[in-house]
Design a protein around this motif. Structure first.
Motif, PDB file in Angstrom:
ATOM      1  N   GLU A  57      31.992   3.699  49.469  1.00  0.00           N
ATOM      2  CA  GLU A  57      31.693   4.043  48.079  1.00  0.00           C
ATOM      3  C   GLU A  57      30.474   3.272  47.563  1.00  0.00           C
ATOM      4  N   LEU A  58      30.047   2.254  48.296  1.00  0.00           N
ATOM      5  CA  LEU A  58      28.934   1.412  47.855  1.00  0.00           C
ATOM      6  C   LEU A  58      27.591   2.111  48.087  1.00  0.00           C
ATOM      7  N   ASN A  59      26.516   1.475  47.645  1.00  0.00           N
ATOM      8  CA  ASN A  59      25.180   2.050  47.820  1.00  0.00           C
ATOM      9  C   ASN A  59      24.797   2.124  49.292  1.00  0.00           C
ATOM     10  N   ASN A  60      24.072   3.180  49.648  1.00  0.00           N
ATOM     11  CA  ASN A  60      23.511   3.286  50.994  1.00  0.00           C
ATOM     12  C   ASN A  60      22.176   2.555  51.014  1.00  0.00           C
ATOM     13  N   LEU A  61      22.137   1.407  51.687  1.00  0.00           N
ATOM     14  CA  LEU A  61      20.920   0.587  51.736  1.00  0.00           C
ATOM     15  C   LEU A  61      19.907   1.119  52.735  1.00  0.00           C
ATOM     16  N   CYS A  62      20.346   2.032  53.599  1.00  0.00           N
ATOM     17  CA  CYS A  62      19.498   2.511  54.702  1.00  0.00           C
ATOM     18  C   CYS A  62      19.057   3.948  54.437  1.00  0.00           C
TER      19      CYS A  62
ATOM     20  N   ILE B  73      23.400  -7.258  50.964  1.00  0.00           N
ATOM     21  CA  ILE B  73      24.637  -7.665  51.636  1.00  0.00           C
ATOM     22  C   ILE B  73      25.313  -6.411  52.160  1.00  0.00           C
ATOM     23  N   ILE B  74      25.644  -6.401  53.440  1.00  0.00           N
ATOM     24  CA  ILE B  74      26.211  -5.224  54.087  1.00  0.00           C
ATOM     25  C   ILE B  74      27.726  -5.376  54.190  1.00  0.00           C
ATOM     26  N   HIS B  75      28.447  -4.398  53.653  1.00  0.00           N
ATOM     27  CA  HIS B  75      29.908  -4.409  53.731  1.00  0.00           C
ATOM     28  C   HIS B  75      30.433  -3.536  54.871  1.00  0.00           C
ATOM     29  N   GLY B  76      29.655  -2.542  55.273  1.00  0.00           N
ATOM     30  CA  GLY B  76      30.111  -1.675  56.350  1.00  0.00           C
ATOM     31  C   GLY B  76      29.057  -0.650  56.710  1.00  0.00           C
TER      32      GLY B  76
ATOM     33  N   ARG C 241      24.232   5.097  58.073  1.00  0.00           N
ATOM     34  CA  ARG C 241      24.449   4.710  56.677  1.00  0.00           C
ATOM     35  C   ARG C 241      24.877   3.243  56.646  1.00  0.00           C
ATOM     36  N   ILE C 242      24.192   2.461  55.848  1.00  0.00           N
ATOM     37  CA  ILE C 242      24.484   1.039  55.697  1.00  0.00           C
ATOM     38  C   ILE C 242      24.948   0.815  54.256  1.00  0.00           C
ATOM     39  N   PHE C 243      26.229   0.508  54.062  1.00  0.00           N
ATOM     40  CA  PHE C 243      26.800   0.416  52.723  1.00  0.00           C
ATOM     41  C   PHE C 243      26.877  -1.033  52.252  1.00  0.00           C
ATOM     42  N   GLY C 244      26.399  -1.272  51.029  1.00  0.00           N
ATOM     43  CA  GLY C 244      26.441  -2.623  50.501  1.00  0.00           C
ATOM     44  C   GLY C 244      25.813  -2.717  49.133  1.00  0.00           C
ATOM     45  N   GLN C 245      25.323  -3.899  48.797  1.00  0.00           N
ATOM     46  CA  GLN C 245      24.701  -4.128  47.506  1.00  0.00           C
ATOM     47  C   GLN C 245      23.373  -4.849  47.676  1.00  0.00           C
ATOM     48  N   VAL C 246      22.398  -4.447  46.867  1.00  0.00           N
ATOM     49  CA  VAL C 246      21.067  -5.045  46.908  1.00  0.00           C
ATOM     50  C   VAL C 246      21.118  -6.460  46.350  1.00  0.00           C
ATOM     51  N   LYS C 247      20.415  -7.373  47.006  1.00  0.00           N
ATOM     52  CA  LYS C 247      20.262  -8.747  46.516  1.00  0.00           C
ATOM     53  C   LYS C 247      18.767  -9.020  46.401  1.00  0.00           C
ATOM     54  N   ALA C 248      18.226  -8.671  45.253  1.00  0.00           N
ATOM     55  CA  ALA C 248      16.790  -8.841  45.044  1.00  0.00           C
ATOM     56  C   ALA C 248      16.535  -9.243  43.597  1.00  0.00           C
ATOM     57  N   GLN C 249      15.358  -9.779  43.340  1.00  0.00           N
ATOM     58  CA  GLN C 249      14.987 -10.201  41.993  1.00  0.00           C
ATOM     59  C   GLN C 249      14.726  -8.970  41.133  1.00  0.00           C
ATOM     60  N   PRO C 250      15.448  -8.788  40.007  1.00  0.00           N
ATOM     61  CA  PRO C 250      15.189  -7.640  39.130  1.00  0.00           C
ATOM     62  C   PRO C 250      13.744  -7.633  38.635  1.00  0.00           C
ATOM     63  N   LYS C 251      13.147  -6.437  38.595  1.00  0.00           N
ATOM     64  CA  LYS C 251      11.737  -6.321  38.222  1.00  0.00           C
ATOM     65  C   LYS C 251      11.602  -5.678  36.844  1.00  0.00           C
ATOM     66  N   PRO C 252      10.970  -6.392  35.889  1.00  0.00           N
ATOM     67  CA  PRO C 252      10.767  -5.814  34.556  1.00  0.00           C
ATOM     68  C   PRO C 252       9.690  -4.738  34.564  1.00  0.00           C
ATOM     69  N   ASP C 253       9.788  -3.808  33.598  1.00  0.00           N
ATOM     70  CA  ASP C 253       8.750  -2.788  33.460  1.00  0.00           C
ATOM     71  C   ASP C 253       7.611  -3.332  32.586  1.00  0.00           C
TER      72      ASP C 253
END
Length: 391
Positions: A15-20, A87-90, A196-208
């Motif tokens: 159910e997590l984001n597809n990082l790939c 971070i990869i959960h599955g 498919r690589i499921f997980g959450q992004v770990k990056a510095q948020p970028k302002p507009d």
């Protein structure tokens, strides 16, 4: 290090984001062999296709990454650069349509490469070119990275053939480190349709340009934690980068069966219906919300009649299964929506003075959205660090 999950029931991590994903900026940097089909096919968002009787100069046309039958020592492998560190959960290794030519075994390794280290990888031909393989010189050059020593995320494991009931090979990943690059190992050769690589992004948020950050964006670390219905499209699509190119790249629900036989409107022009559909998100970084944008592009005859958004400032809400009754404070009261357009809400926002951590998006009675942007000021440069519970 990795545990096989029964493919009959999709695991929670799926159910997590597809990082790939190619659309998220993921790239294939290297592959030992692309004879029958190029490795770039692995990261396409589309479902794999089968073309009966279609051949090219290299053999049968296949929608995936397929190497030649090895007649030299070794095994095939590729290097993938994720669009965002995560971070990869599955993982899901999809062997669709590879039935007599699927990879017997596979493993996946991870690394965090600097820009200088990445420059050691030989430049790859652009596009999806088949009929090629890495040269001896390229293998010597990339050997300096010692990618075979990267940390193992999925141990060498058997795969199942690409029939409808066996094509999805799910594996949970235990490591909670963040990764930038992956090495996908075939043992010894063969074909895979999608990765498919499921997980959450770990990056510095970028302002507009205005200094605001899209707090809910996948690139900021946003996650979909739960939803009521995803019949035609998953709500995690709402937080993907860029604009949707069609309805399939948005969130769309089935038609609710509890709609009145004859519809009526209230004094504000909003349909009076008993039910609604919802999706709950954890913001990538806690922040004060200043503007919300709702996109119904491509949803011309199936857009929701109205939308409302609830919020929470409880950072401990992390379970994919337990979010609906914890996000209850009104952020955006009911607003009428229209087809195929961008809706902007600023003055309509409520309870947005404090830093928020979660939102619950409710559409009535049903329908589809293409994107949601929630702009605000982060309370810090740190992402929401609470561990997501998906197992």
């Amino acid at each position: 290090m990795a545990a096989t999950t029964n493919e009959i029931h999709r695991p929670k991590f799926a159910e997590l984001n597809n990082l790939c994903s190619e659309k998220n900026g993921t790239e294939i940097l290297f592959a030992t062999d692309d004879w029958f089909a190029a490795a770039e096919n692995l990261i396409q968002d589309s479902e794999p296709l089968w073309k009966e009787g279609v051949f090219d100069d290299c053999g049968k046309w296949m929608d995936g990454w397929e190497t030649r039958r090895k007649r030299i020592p070794g095994h095939d492998w590729s290097i993938i650069k994720l669009g965002n560190p995560g971070i990869i959960h599955g993982v899901d290794i999809d062997t669709a349509f590879f039935t007599g030519n699927y990879v017997p075994k596979i493993s996946i390794q991870g690394a965090n490469l600097t820009h200088q280290e990445e420059k050691l990888i030989p430049k790859r031909r652009k596009g999806k070119s088949n009929g090629i393989g890495a040269t001896k010189e390229q293998l010597i050059e990339i050997g300096k990275l010692q990618t075979e020593n990267w940390e193992i995320l999925v141990e060498m494991t058997k795969l199942q053939p690409g029939y409808p009931d066996t094509r999805h090979n799910f594996f949970a990943v235990e490591s909670r480190k963040s990764w930038t690059h992956l090495r996908v190992n075939m043992y010894p050769d063969g074909g895979i349709a999608r990765l498919r690589i499921f997980g959450q992004v770990k990056a510095q948020p970028k302002p507009d340009k205005t200094g605001l950050v899209d707090l809910i964006a996948m690139e900021s670390g946003g996650l979909c934690l739960g939803y009521s219905d995803a019949h035609f499209g998953h709500p995690r699509n709402l937080i993907l980068p860029g604009e949707a190119s069609n309805m399939g790249e948005g969130w769309e629900t089935a038609r609710r069966l509890d709609r009145p036989e004859i519809l009526e409107m209230d004094t504000n022009g909003v349909l009076k219906v008993p039910g609604y559909e919802w999706a709950t998100f954890r913001l990538g970084v806690p922040g004060t919300v200043k503007k919300i944008e709702i996109y119904t592009f491509h949803f011309k005859g199936n857009f929701p009649d109205s939308i409302r958004i609830f919020t929470s400032d409880e950072p401990e809400v992390t379970d994919l299964r337990e979010t609906d009754d914890k996000v209850t404070e009104v952020l955006l009261p009911p607003q009428k929506l229209g087809p195929h357009q961008k809706h902007v809400f600023e003055s309509e926002l409520q309870n947005n003075e404090k830093a928020l951590t979660h939102v619950k998006i409710c559409i009535a009675p049903d329908g589809g959205l293409s994107r949601v942007r929630i702009f605000g000021h982060p309370i810090s440069n740190c992402q929401n660090k609470a561990e997501v519970q998906v197992m």
